[in-house]
Design an enzyme around this catalytic site. Structure first.
Site, PDB file in Angstrom:
ATOM      1  N   ARG A   1      -5.847   3.713   5.012  1.00 33.35           N
ATOM      2  CA  ARG A   1      -4.808   2.893   5.618  1.00 33.35           C
ATOM      3  C   ARG A   1      -3.839   2.490   4.515  1.00 33.35           C
ATOM      4  O   ARG A   1      -4.134   2.633   3.331  1.00 33.35           O
ATOM      5  CB  ARG A   1      -5.438   1.619   6.204  1.00 33.35           C
ATOM      6  CG  ARG A   1      -6.306   1.867   7.421  1.00 33.35           C
ATOM      7  CD  ARG A   1      -6.697   0.512   8.009  1.00 33.35           C
ATOM      8  NE  ARG A   1      -7.695   0.635   9.041  1.00 33.35           N
ATOM      9  CZ  ARG A   1      -7.449   0.973  10.304  1.00 33.35           C
ATOM     10  NH1 ARG A   1      -6.200   1.249  10.679  1.00 33.35           N
ATOM     11  NH2 ARG A   1      -8.408   1.046  11.190  1.00 33.35           N
TER      12      ARG A   1
ATOM     13  N   THR B   1      -0.233  -0.630  -0.159  1.00 39.26           N
ATOM     14  CA  THR B   1       1.087  -1.184  -0.489  1.00 39.26           C
ATOM     15  C   THR B   1       2.211  -0.402   0.196  1.00 39.26           C
ATOM     16  O   THR B   1       3.378  -0.713   0.025  1.00 39.26           O
ATOM     17  CB  THR B   1       1.327  -1.152  -2.011  1.00 39.26           C
ATOM     18  OG1 THR B   1       1.178   0.201  -2.445  1.00 39.26           O
ATOM     19  CG2 THR B   1       0.306  -1.997  -2.742  1.00 39.26           C
TER      20      THR B   1
ATOM     21  N   GLY C   1       3.296   8.040  -3.090  1.00 40.59           N
ATOM     22  CA  GLY C   1       4.548   7.528  -3.629  1.00 40.59           C
ATOM     23  C   GLY C   1       5.785   8.036  -2.907  1.00 40.59           C
ATOM     24  O   GLY C   1       6.894   7.636  -3.239  1.00 40.59           O
TER      25      GLY C   1
ATOM     26  N   ASP D   1      -1.635   3.065 -12.807  1.00 43.42           N
ATOM     27  CA  ASP D   1      -2.533   4.008 -12.159  1.00 43.42           C
ATOM     28  C   ASP D   1      -2.938   5.015 -13.231  1.00 43.42           C
ATOM     29  O   ASP D   1      -2.430   6.126 -13.277  1.00 43.42           O
ATOM     30  CB  ASP D   1      -1.784   4.691 -11.000  1.00 43.42           C
ATOM     31  CG  ASP D   1      -2.745   5.375 -10.034  1.00 43.42           C
ATOM     32  OD1 ASP D   1      -3.948   5.397 -10.307  1.00 43.42           O
ATOM     33  OD2 ASP D   1      -2.268   5.895  -9.006  1.00 43.42           O
TER      34      ASP D   1
ATOM     35  N   LYS E   1       5.391   8.699  -8.493  1.00 47.29           N
ATOM     36  CA  LYS E   1       4.343   8.314  -9.439  1.00 47.29           C
ATOM     37  C   LYS E   1       4.438   9.138 -10.704  1.00 47.29           C
ATOM     38  O   LYS E   1       4.217   8.651 -11.797  1.00 47.29           O
ATOM     39  CB  LYS E   1       2.973   8.535  -8.799  1.00 47.29           C
ATOM     40  CG  LYS E   1       2.412   7.290  -8.168  1.00 47.29           C
ATOM     41  CD  LYS E   1       0.938   7.461  -7.866  1.00 47.29           C
ATOM     42  CE  LYS E   1       0.467   6.288  -7.019  1.00 47.29           C
ATOM     43  NZ  LYS E   1      -0.880   6.491  -6.517  1.00 47.29           N
TER      44      LYS E   1
ATOM     45  N   SER F   1     -10.906   8.955  -9.215  1.00 46.27           N
ATOM     46  CA  SER F   1     -10.903   8.332  -7.885  1.00 46.27           C
ATOM     47  C   SER F   1     -10.756   9.387  -6.797  1.00 46.27           C
ATOM     48  O   SER F   1     -11.498   9.390  -5.810  1.00 46.27           O
ATOM     49  CB  SER F   1      -9.754   7.322  -7.784  1.00 46.27           C
ATOM     50  OG  SER F   1     -10.005   6.223  -8.630  1.00 46.27           O
TER      51      SER F   1
END
Lengths: 494, 494
Positions: free
Chosen positions: B191, B194, B164, B252, B284, B260
């Site tokens: 990679r 967004t 972020g 998220d 974030k 994750s």
């Protein structure tokens, strides 16, 4: 980015934009991103899918909602529709404002939400609920989209069942009785979505159900009533989109349910509505307490909208009537209206009781039993069928179920403990209903009945032996009608 | 139903089954229903789409995940995957069992969930949260899918930033320092999804980042480290599918984030991990309290998994470094490693501090400042670049941003009050990053700096004047770097 257009036919209500992978990379567009499309006649947005083959480099493929767009077009990245922020707010369990709910409804209506976003809306409403105020705003917003019907009489009767019960085809009987009592009841009904027959599918056995608003007005002028398919008149169409996301998840959030039902009633111009809330094991509403809560919500929101709602909490654990499937339910309807011995008592009783409730609710003093037994309700029903282009003198004896049939028989004697709505519906669909109008099944005993070994539990009807065998083998697995021996605790020994 | 098959190329990871409308009706299949497909070599399931043109009556169209299926096939209706029940349970705010989370992960991995179902999962986890126990089970289940890396050294260092923050390319610097200190640090990075540049995109400026596991092992054997793209080694791949549904909703959920990150670390064989949790306005994590809560969750779940995690709560309201975009961030990295005057102090300081934390956490006593200033970190970085097939003697002076450039200038004098991460990232993407590696922007002042009217706030680089103009006009609208006059309350008069 300047691109040529190609039309792509995939069955989707969403405006999908197929970009060649190289163009998508160049644009920086990921799957599910939105793009703005400018062409000679206007601007619209669509949702990105990537492809290597379906379109060529330099061409954009457009699905049906965008088939009016013809190239060349300018494609640029666009942001999410503003209602995605409101959906996130509901996921955060915050109260939505009227304008936010209006924006969500508008974006759903214009197919601007992707499946991911639409599902998040339904999930958020299910997980966090809607307040009374939110439900009222949502209902208003939904009812203001699509057609609006208006009637000249001050009292317009209507009914709705929240569903989940096999058979349960009380609507044609109620409409005939209420119209015969002199009350206007322009009824729109749905076709089956996940059930073996909607009321519209049953009525289609008798006559046309797809009519324009002009035609409906003349049918109602002639007979005080109609029994048509609601999809033909586009009342509160946003509902259908929402159902598309609810079905795969098997959820039906209460606030959404209330808004969906009442928005359709508001658009239909109904003033006095009876809502049937069946409850019980396996029904949509499992407990009496939950049924009462839902009924109160319906009444409270309806109050705000100026609709006079009365709820009937009914038994929903087992079927109403014997037939399941369009023709087989149509037979039950005629048996009741014709006063035949074959008339299923559960269907007759429920139709009478709900008609009494609705007429009383409308402030009309009428002898429902007399309207039914005198044949005046049957006469009115035949007038409606004729006005909708059907054969007016249709009778019970004329309706033939599909020729291939087999009986599912009891493998022990005892008491019927369970007649499972959902299993019977699955079975009737497997037999071919509603696409094969004459396919379906007939239920023989009710819960509590005594049964001997070898007695028929239900009879399945299908157009082909293949379908019949498929349904019969499903019946073996589902055991839709359960019998418990009175004398032996052991079900079987293996 | 017996059908012939045709392959359809639409860019979708879901196994879509295109049925002609007549076949779909015959089968009783609605959009998003599942069908079972039996062919000579096996059985699989797919999700129904209806079409009138893309396939003919009697033919079923299969998208890429089903391209191995060749006709004739038998198609029958299938139920929902069992994990849909578990998703509904989470929507009901109930605790999920280990086996239920495993089933969800398995169904996501095998692309068995429709977008509606996947979104309901993400929405449910966001709305109702995951307990510590659920998060641990989820992490384990996710980490057991995909590749597993194993290393012979007992200490394997790793880092992760929850993201972020614009720029923030500390990873290559940290890896160089830690490896130079003698600690193994096989780093896999992502990679951009967004953002304008992921660490893998930055490293690709110097060398190849897509390496097989065998290659990675030999790079690490040679240099103690690597800086490769994680997508090439398929660590905890379920994460990517989940992100696909999270992105359009901009959510998220915390439990999912923890699972994750830690599942990827577990699959990578990491033993000692520093997690960078930037917090602040627009990041974030907005508050210090929330950052602390998240850090505690990371540590608790990692404890259960036997990973030694230490969290660094850092400033996340404005960028770290000056460049935004692959080449521009690569320049910042080299400026720090080469000890140049051009090195952005924020990037240098953060890299040093996080390297100290990580080495301390690994129980290694090392002088980070000396490793950096002596040039040993630079030397190690060049060895890694060489091992990954790049030019070892690359230097700051060799890296040229895109030729077209324009400066965004202050239209008043005063104090810089805000340097907006998200707006700068949008701007850099609009300029062409990450696809144009040399596109992006350079940020000049930091928050708190004094500015005169006409001073450059940022410089945008793009490959074409069209892209440059697009980005410049976006900068006008977004005002990514805000200046407040010290002497006038009025911003402008219109």
């Amino acid at each position: 980015m300047q691109l040529e257009t190609a039309t792509i036919d995939i069955g989707t209500s969403r405006p999908l934009v197929l970009l060649h992978a190289a163009d998508a990379d160049e644009l920086g567009a990921h799957p599910l991103d939105r793009v703005r499309i400018e062409w000679a006649e206007g601007t619209t947005t669509g949702i990105v899918k990537r492809t290597d083959e379906l379109v060529e480099h330099g061409t954009v493929g457009l699905t049906e909602p965008l088939h009016h767009v013809r190239g060349p077009v300018a494609v640029t990245l666009a942001g999410s529709p503003s209602s995605v922020g409101a959906i996130r707010k509901k996921l955060d369990d915050a109260e939505l404002e009227r304008t936010e709910l209006e924006r969500i409804v508008q974006d759903i209506h214009e197919n601007r939400l992707s499946d991911v976003e639409l599902s998040a809306y339904v999930s958020a409403v299910y997980a966090n609920g809607l307040s009374l105020e939110e439900t009222t705003h949502l209902t208003t917003a939904m009812s203001e989209i699509g057609q609006q019907l208006t009637w000249e009489t001050p009292v317009v009767a209507d009914k709705h069942s929240i569903g989940g019960v096999a058979g349960n085809c009380v609507t044609p009987i109620m409409v005939a009785i209420v119209a015969a009592a002199g009350v206007t009841m322009p009824k729109t009904s749905s076709r089956a979505v996940t059930s073996p027959a909607g009321t519209a599918d049953v009525m289609e056995v008798f006559c046309d159900v797809e009519h324009s608003i002009d035609e409906i007005e003349s049918i109602v002028a002639e007979t005080n009533a109609c029994l048509v398919w609601g999809g033909g008149v586009d009342l509160s169409p946003v509902d259908d989109e929402i159902i598309r996301a609810e079905n795969p998840l098997s959820i039906d959030p209460e606030g959404q349910l209330v808004a969906s039902v009442l928005s359709k009633k508001r658009s239909a111009g109904s003033t006095h509505v009876v809502i049937d809330v069946p409850y019980g094991e396996g029904a949509k509403v499992e407990s009496l307490a939950a049924a009462r809560g839902l009924a109160d919500d319906f009444k409270r929101v309806a109050d705000h909208l100026g609709i006079d709602v009365c709820c009937a909490i009914t038994h929903g654990a087992d079927p109403i009537g014997r037939g399941v499937g369009p023709v087989l339910e149509a037979r039950d309807v005629l048996a009741v209206l014709e006063g035949l011995e074959e008339a299923p008592e559960s269907l007759r009783l429920k139709s009478i009781r709900l008609s009494e409730l609705l007429l009383d609710h409308c402030g009309v003093d009428a002898d429902v039993l007399d309207l039914l037994e005198s044949g005046r309700a049957l006469e009115r029903f035949r007038e409606i069928v004729a006005a909708q282009g059907g054969t007016p003198d249709v009778s019970y004896a004329d309706l033939e179920p599909a020729a291939e049939s087999t009986a599912v028989r009891a493998d022990r004697s005892g008491i019927v403990t369970r007649v499972d709505n959902r299993a019977l519906c699955d079975l009737a669909r497997r037999a071919g209903a509603p696409l094969d109008g004459r396919a379906g099944l007939v239920v023989h005993p009710s819960a509590g009945d005594e049964i001997d070994v070898g007695d028929p539990l239900c009879t399945i009807h299908a157009q082909t032996t293949a379908k019949l065998e498929e349904a019969a083998s499903l019946a073996d697995r589902l055991e839709p009608i359960r019998v418990r021996s009175k004398t032996d605790a052991l079900v079987e020994r293996r």
